[in-house]
Design a protein around this motif. Structure first.
Motif: not given
Length: 195
Positions: A125, A120-123, A146, A117-118
């Motif tokens: 990758t 600042g992101e929540t999803e 995704t 998960i990068f």
């Protein structure tokens, strides 16, 4: 596609069949990304946008980014280059397994899948990185997408990676006399081998 064929900007595209996981045949419009100095080409879906970032390029789809960069390193091995590249962002995208061979009749490469998960992101990758060596030229292609898209379009991404093709003029530095003179878009440059 008849309406598209009338547009001069679309004429360079080629229709290649794409077989989905459900064994249904669908057409996808592909076009060719060419290094400005003719070092290599690769095919990508025509709907994806190419951006020049000076020393690398990105080719972006709706859910996908493909980063492409090239390097010169006479005397280096594919394993050295891949080890160096796979370490990039490894704190964000830890590998899900060891590197695996990835090749065509024209070149050999190493690929490694990573997930994370990068910041600042929540999803999550998926990152699939392919490192290829052609004489003293190395190309790195890194796909970010995704997890669902990766599973659904795995064959498409394999087609994209396998489409990498090197110009015969790059052999032994014949293009323009010296391969090191290539200075434009997706600029070849030395990479540092970690100690």
């Amino acid at each position: 596609f008849a309406a598209l064929a009338a547009d001069a900007t679309v004429r360079r595209f080629t229709h290649l069949p794409f077989v989905s996981r459900g064994c249904m045949v669908a057409e996808i419009l592909w076009c060719t990304f060419s290094h400005p100095d003719g070092i290599f080409t690769l095919k990508h879906p025509a709907a994806w946008a190419v951006s020049d970032h000076g020393h690398f390029a990105t080719i972006d789809g709706e859910l996908t980014t493909l980063a492409v960069s090239s390097y010169l390193q006479p005397g280096a091995s594919l394993t050295e280059f891949a080890t160096h590249r796979f370490r990039v962002e490894s704190d964000i995208y830890p590998p899900v397994g060891p590197p695996r061979p990835y090749e065509t009749a024209a070149w050999k490469g190493l690929a490694q899948e990573s997930r994370g998960i990068f910041p600042g992101e929540t999803e999550p990758t998926v990152r699939l990185m392919l490192c290829v060596r052609h004489e003293s030229l190395f190309v790195s292609m890194t796909l970010y997408t995704t997890p669902d898209d990766f599973v659904a379009n795995r064959e498409r991404y394999d087609t994209l990676f396998h489409s990498l093709s090197f110009s015969p003029d790059t052999a032994a530095g014949r293009r323009g006399g010296v391969l090191a003179r290539l200075l434009r878009f997706v600029r070849p440059r030395p990479f540092e081998i970690p100690k």
